[in-house]
Design an enzyme around this catalytic site. Structure first.
Site, short mmCIF file in Angstrom:
data_model
loop_
_atom_site.label_atom_id
_atom_site.label_comp_id
_atom_site.label_asym_id
_atom_site.label_seq_id
_atom_site.Cartn_x
_atom_site.Cartn_y
_atom_site.Cartn_z
N THR A 233 0.83 -1.20 0.00
CA THR A 233 0.00 0.00 0.00
C THR A 233 0.86 1.25 0.00
O THR A 233 1.93 1.29 0.64
CB THR A 233 -0.94 0.03 1.22
OG1 THR A 233 -1.62 1.30 1.28
CG2 THR A 233 -0.18 -0.16 2.52
N TYR A 270 -3.46 -1.40 10.36
CA TYR A 270 -3.45 -2.05 9.04
C TYR A 270 -2.21 -1.66 8.25
O TYR A 270 -1.49 -2.52 7.72
CB TYR A 270 -4.70 -1.68 8.25
CG TYR A 270 -4.52 -1.77 6.76
CD1 TYR A 270 -4.45 -3.01 6.14
CD2 TYR A 270 -4.37 -0.62 5.98
CE1 TYR A 270 -4.24 -3.10 4.76
CE2 TYR A 270 -4.18 -0.70 4.62
CZ TYR A 270 -4.10 -1.94 4.01
OH TYR A 270 -3.90 -2.02 2.66
N LYS A 274 1.34 -3.85 6.80
CA LYS A 274 1.93 -3.86 5.46
C LYS A 274 3.42 -3.52 5.52
O LYS A 274 4.22 -4.06 4.75
CB LYS A 274 1.19 -2.88 4.56
CG LYS A 274 -0.25 -3.26 4.25
CD LYS A 274 -0.31 -4.43 3.28
CE LYS A 274 -1.71 -4.61 2.72
NZ LYS A 274 -1.79 -5.67 1.71
#
Length: 482
Positions: A233, A270, A274
């Site tokens: 991301t 979150y 990543k």
């Protein structure tokens, strides 16, 4: 010929006094609303409503068969059908292939004559059930999706239902399918979900980090030549006051120069998961010689690809709620139902965006041009940059063409983030490989807004306003308002 699609996914199912009225359906299998995923050697027992009661162990199985047949999964043991790579085609395992990006990618690769295998624990559907959410577009079960695809194209997609945090399941899947490439979408992908409460923060990190480590070990043990294409991301980078490079930055400090991983400034549990993934992958490329491509993806919008548009049972999910819905999708739904567009704070938050049709194109390019053994490469995967204010203005203009009266309001920002900032991210590597983007100015109406208008009767307006606060997250499990 029917394929038996294996699983060794075991679940501990919580007893319920009213089991028949509190069930969750995947295909023809019903699961109680309240359950805990069990992995073979995991110290974590997560998700919602864990109980101390004695719980029954159930083996979940899945099958795909041609549309005109019915196959019953045998009880007792799991089994696999290994067709072997006799076709000479590349074999691609799509982990998370029932999800938003994964489903579109699996179909696209299948159409391009890759042998495709979907691996998924179907938990994304459970999240909707637990939180009272639903896709704007109706989505068929994964079994019906695959059967329909085969009926329309004659192409088969293997399905393995199970949890990659269970290494025994993942190992059997690797040995069965023997992938040349693994496309890894199989992670909890929502920043707001990871910020609801402690249990969901822990679940996000455990699922994402441990799952990715298991994939790395599976490649090392069973398929050393396999290329890992991992969805990262752009949120790993944060919003620095300098240009964002593609994964690495060359710096000079005290007279010495080196090329180092670009600094990470994640803004949720979150996004942090990543970051941990990227570090683990980079380490194993160096230590074990794994080849990997980390696709740092921007915000994806849209619902339709050439493949998902072939039949209603192939339709992709379209999330518009405040937990899983991305900004542009949410704005289009708000415009369709006459709700003011909800801009968080000042609206200067700027990010990279791309159409779902470009996501599948980027993944295909990464597969066709694999990393070298031992190489960890990073592509910034987006096509355009917009601020939230910019998006609101674009949706307003597009709405006017459809006769919609679109208003915009500012609401308190539930996140902890800069609302006005510099943002300039490089994204040249995929373009050099041949990416031909669908620009938002050309595709807003056909890719997003028209779908929102078409399905506006399915909108639950209670899910529009933000419901998760970064600052209010705590230990107590939270149930979002119904």
């Amino acid at each position: 010929m029917a394929h038996l699609l294996s699983t060794s996914c075991s679940m501990k199912v919580s007893p319920s006094e009213k089991l028949s009225s509190k069930c969750w359906n995947i295909g023809s299998t019903k699961y109680p609303m309240s359950f805990t995923q069990q992995t073979s050697k995991s110290a974590f027992k997560s998700l919602v409503h864990q109980r101390n009661n004695t719980q029954k162990l159930t083996v979940v199985r899945a099958t795909t068969v041609p549309l005109n047949q019915e196959t019953k999964a045998e009880s007792g043991t799991s089994s696999f059908e290994n067709n072997g790579n006799t076709s000479g085609r590349k074999r691609v395992m799509v982990i998370g292939g029932d999800g938003y990006c994964g489903w579109a990618t699996a179909l696209h690769l299948s159409k391009k004559n890759y042998d495709v295998c979907i691996v998924d624990n179907l938990v994304r559907r459970l999240f909707d059930h637990q939180l009272g959410l639903d896709s704007l577009t109706p989505i068929a079960s994964i079994q019906n999706r695959i059967r329909r695809w085969q009926g329309l194209t004659g192409k088969t997609i293997d399905l393995h239902v199970g949890d990659i945090c269970d290494f025994e399941f993942l190992a059997e899947t690797f040995k069965s399918f023997e992938p040349d490439t693994v496309v890894h979408f199989g992670e909890q992908r929502s920043a707001p979900y990871s910020m609801i409460d402690r249990s969901r923060a822990v679940y996000t990190q455990q699922n994402n980090v441990i799952g990715t480590i298991n994939v790395l070990f599976a490649i090392k043990e069973f398929s050393e030549e396999c290329h890992l294409v991992k969805l990262g991301t752009m949120g790993e980078y944060g919003t620095p006051n300098i240009d964002i490079e593609e994964g690495f930055i060359t710096i000079t400090h005290n007279g010495r120069t080196d090329t180092l991983p670009y600094p990470k400034q994640a803004s949720s549990f979150y996004h942090l998961s990543k970051v941990h993934d990227s570090h683990n992958i980079a380490f194993t490329c160096k230590a074990w010689g794994i080849r990997a491509t980390d696709l740092n993806q921007g915000v994806v919008y849209g619902v339709m690809t050439e493949e998902t548009a072939m039949h209603e049972e192939l339709c992709n999910r379209f999330d518009y709620d405040a937990v899983f819905g991305t900004a542009l999708n949410r704005f289009c739904v708000q415009a369709a139902v006459g709700h003011p567009l909800t801009v968080y704070g000042k609206g200067g938050q700027t990010r990279g965006y791309l159409d779902i049709r470009d996501t599948v194109q980027c993944v295909e390019l990464a597969i066709a041009n694999p990393a070298k053994l031992g190489e960890f490469r990073v592509f910034n995967q987006f096509t355009e940059q917009y601020s939230v204010r910019d998006l609101a203005a674009l949706v307003t203009k597009a709405g006017e063409k459809l006769g919609l009266n679109v208003e915009t309001i500012s609401v308190p920002n539930p996140r902890v983030e800069a609302e006005e900032h510099y943002y300039n991210a490089k994204h040249t590597k995929l373009a050099e490989l041949g990416l031909k983007p669908h620009l938002l100015s050309d595709s807003l109406l056909d890719s997003v807004l028209n779908f929102a208008v078409q399905y506006k009767d399915r909108v639950d307006t209670k899910q529009i306003m933000p419901s998760v606060s970064w600052k209010k997250i705590g230990v107590k499990p939270q149930t979002l308002r119904a």
